[in-house]
Write a protein that holds these residues in place. Structure first.
Motif, mmCIF file in Angstrom:
data_model
loop_
_atom_site.group_PDB
_atom_site.id
_atom_site.type_symbol
_atom_site.label_atom_id
_atom_site.label_comp_id
_atom_site.label_asym_id
_atom_site.label_seq_id
_atom_site.Cartn_x
_atom_site.Cartn_y
_atom_site.Cartn_z
ATOM 1 N N GLN A 213 54.278 35.510 38.476
ATOM 2 C CA GLN A 213 55.070 35.615 37.047
ATOM 3 C C GLN A 213 54.265 36.229 36.005
ATOM 4 O O GLN A 213 54.775 36.384 34.778
ATOM 5 N N GLY A 214 53.143 36.680 36.480
ATOM 6 C CA GLY A 214 52.428 37.443 35.593
ATOM 7 C C GLY A 214 51.484 36.698 34.664
ATOM 8 O O GLY A 214 50.899 37.076 33.632
ATOM 9 N N LYS A 215 51.228 35.345 34.893
ATOM 10 C CA LYS A 215 50.731 34.446 34.149
ATOM 11 C C LYS A 215 49.031 34.468 34.267
ATOM 12 O O LYS A 215 48.374 33.847 33.587
ATOM 13 N N LEU A 216 48.797 34.716 35.661
ATOM 14 C CA LEU A 216 47.403 34.615 36.171
ATOM 15 C C LEU A 216 47.070 35.827 36.682
ATOM 16 O O LEU A 216 48.427 36.670 37.330
ATOM 17 N N LYS A 217 45.863 36.538 36.618
ATOM 18 C CA LYS A 217 45.640 37.741 37.425
ATOM 19 C C LYS A 217 44.561 37.144 38.747
ATOM 20 O O LYS A 217 43.786 36.454 38.497
ATOM 21 N N ALA A 218 45.128 37.918 39.778
ATOM 22 C CA ALA A 218 44.095 37.297 40.987
ATOM 23 C C ALA A 218 43.239 38.334 41.336
ATOM 24 O O ALA A 218 43.624 39.882 41.272
ATOM 25 N N LEU A 219 41.984 38.058 41.266
ATOM 26 C CA LEU A 219 40.825 39.168 41.582
ATOM 27 C C LEU A 219 40.293 39.316 42.934
ATOM 28 O O LEU A 219 40.121 40.148 43.368
ATOM 29 N N ALA A 220 40.589 38.135 43.910
ATOM 30 C CA ALA A 220 39.985 38.285 45.091
ATOM 31 C C ALA A 220 40.242 36.997 45.926
ATOM 32 O O ALA A 220 40.558 35.843 45.099
ATOM 33 N N VAL A 221 40.313 36.773 47.060
ATOM 34 C CA VAL A 221 40.653 35.893 47.897
ATOM 35 C C VAL A 221 39.212 35.388 48.681
ATOM 36 O O VAL A 221 38.405 36.227 48.863
ATOM 37 N N THR A 222 39.141 33.984 48.966
ATOM 38 C CA THR A 222 37.843 33.490 49.225
ATOM 39 C C THR A 222 37.653 33.669 50.821
ATOM 40 O O THR A 222 36.593 33.452 51.375
ATOM 41 N N THR A 223 38.714 34.106 51.733
ATOM 42 C CA THR A 223 38.540 33.908 53.061
ATOM 43 C C THR A 223 37.833 35.084 53.472
ATOM 44 O O THR A 223 37.930 36.379 52.988
ATOM 45 N N PRO A 224 37.207 35.390 54.815
ATOM 46 C CA PRO A 224 36.652 36.372 55.478
ATOM 47 C C PRO A 224 37.722 37.706 55.232
ATOM 48 O O PRO A 224 37.387 38.787 55.297
ATOM 49 N N LYS A 225 39.009 37.364 55.496
ATOM 50 C CA LYS A 225 39.964 38.534 55.721
ATOM 51 C C LYS A 225 41.079 38.225 54.688
ATOM 52 O O LYS A 225 41.160 37.115 53.929
#
Length: 322
Positions: A213-225
């Motif tokens: 929805q554009g309310k948050l900006k995702a920078l990275a995921v925590t998993t190995p892949k």
């Protein structure tokens, strides 16, 4: 008649003492304990898998919620249950965290359980307010090092996976970012969206709608892949912290002493359920990815997770009940 009796006795002896195992397992419904409340990620996952197993008509799963004390109440119940294959528990990464978080448990996290299989992994995703100037992991690290102690991150509660994934980030990056514990994921995300908190390592299932929805900006995921649900979002490791990896995971345990034949049967049936396309699709919709293992692999995985997370718990200073 005599021949029949002798044959039965021979089969009983060859079973290696596993006399508790019924001739045809399962002969009645299986209780699957969820050590968290209804509607939690663990509960949703248990019902998806349990319903699929029930379709065969042979493996009937009754999901029973036993929340309390960070999942330790339900775990203690199952640890003391009869090892006959009719009481299981679906645990999360919190099972490994609790081994260090709680100084006195009523059970041994490893010795009192018979691992059956991993079921799924769920990434957390590093999110910031959509208007934030932070656009990458390197930006976060640089900003935190420029003004130590002034940045903050929130979580769903002290000792939660959302908390410890942030603490591990601090350790790997060598930065000082203050932690603000909340009473749940929803409230924590709301304050990130409002700009009252700088960032959060949120469960993908909770954060994805707001990212879209554009309310948050995702920078990275925590998993190995990279996460299937967020294929365009890099991992923390490939974003400048190669030693970083944190997985929220779920798996099935039985009480210690459960016959190996029953554990093997359960392992095979759960793997079959998780291989079904509709189950994988439902898990994906929750931000989870199906992941199975052998009982031996799951046991090694739990031990490795306990060893990995113990120093994170200790360094964070968190105490049970905070």
């Amino acid at each position: 008649m005599i021949r029949h009796i002798l044959l039965s006795a021979t089969l009983a002896v060859s079973a290696g003492g596993a006399l508790a195992q019924p001739p045809q397992y399962p002969a009645k419904p299986i209780r699957l304990v969820v050590p968290f409340s209804s509607g939690s990620a663990t509960d949703i996952l248990a019902r998806i898998v349990g319903n699929k197993l029930g379709e065969s008509g042979r493996y009937q799963m009754i999901v029973e919620n036993r929340p309390g004390a960070g999942g330790t109440l339900g775990a203690g119940l199952v640890a003391k249950a009869a090892p006959d294959g009719y009481t299981l528990i679906l645990v999360s990464v919190g099972h490994a965290i609790n081994a260090t978080l709680y100084p006195k448990l009523s059970y041994d996290t490893v010795k009192d359980f018979a691992p059956v299989t991993l079921v799924a992994t769920v990434p957390n995703v590093l999110v910031v307010n959509s208007a934030s100037k932070l656009g990458s992991v390197k930006d976060v690290v640089a900003a935190a090092k420029a003004k130590p102690g002034t940045m903050n991150f929130d979580s769903a509660g002290s000792g939660s996976s959302t908390h410890l994934s942030g603490e591990l980030f601090k350790m790997e990056a060598g930065v000082d970012i203050a932690h603000i514990p909340y009473k749940g994921t929803g409230e924590a995300l709301t304050d990130v969206m409002a700009g009252r908190v700088d960032l959060m390592f949120a469960p993908t299932v909770s954060a994805m709608p707001f990212v879209r929805q554009g309310k948050l900006k995702a920078l990275a995921v925590t998993t190995p892949k990279r996460a299937t649900a967020l294929p365009d979002i890099p991992t923390v490791a490939e974003s400048g912290l190669p030693g970083y990896a944190f997985e929220s995971w779920f798996g099935v345990l039985a009480p210690a002493g459960t016959p190996k034949e029953i554990v093997a049967a359960l392992n095979g049936e759960i793997a079959k359920a998780l291989a079904a396309p509709e189950v994988r699709e439902r898990l994906s919709a929750q931000g989870a990815e199906a992941r199975t293992s052998t009982p031996q692999e799951f046991e090694r995985y739990i031990k490795a997770e306990i060893a990995k997370l113990a120093p994170v718990v200790r360094q964070s200073g968190v105490q049970a009940g905070q």
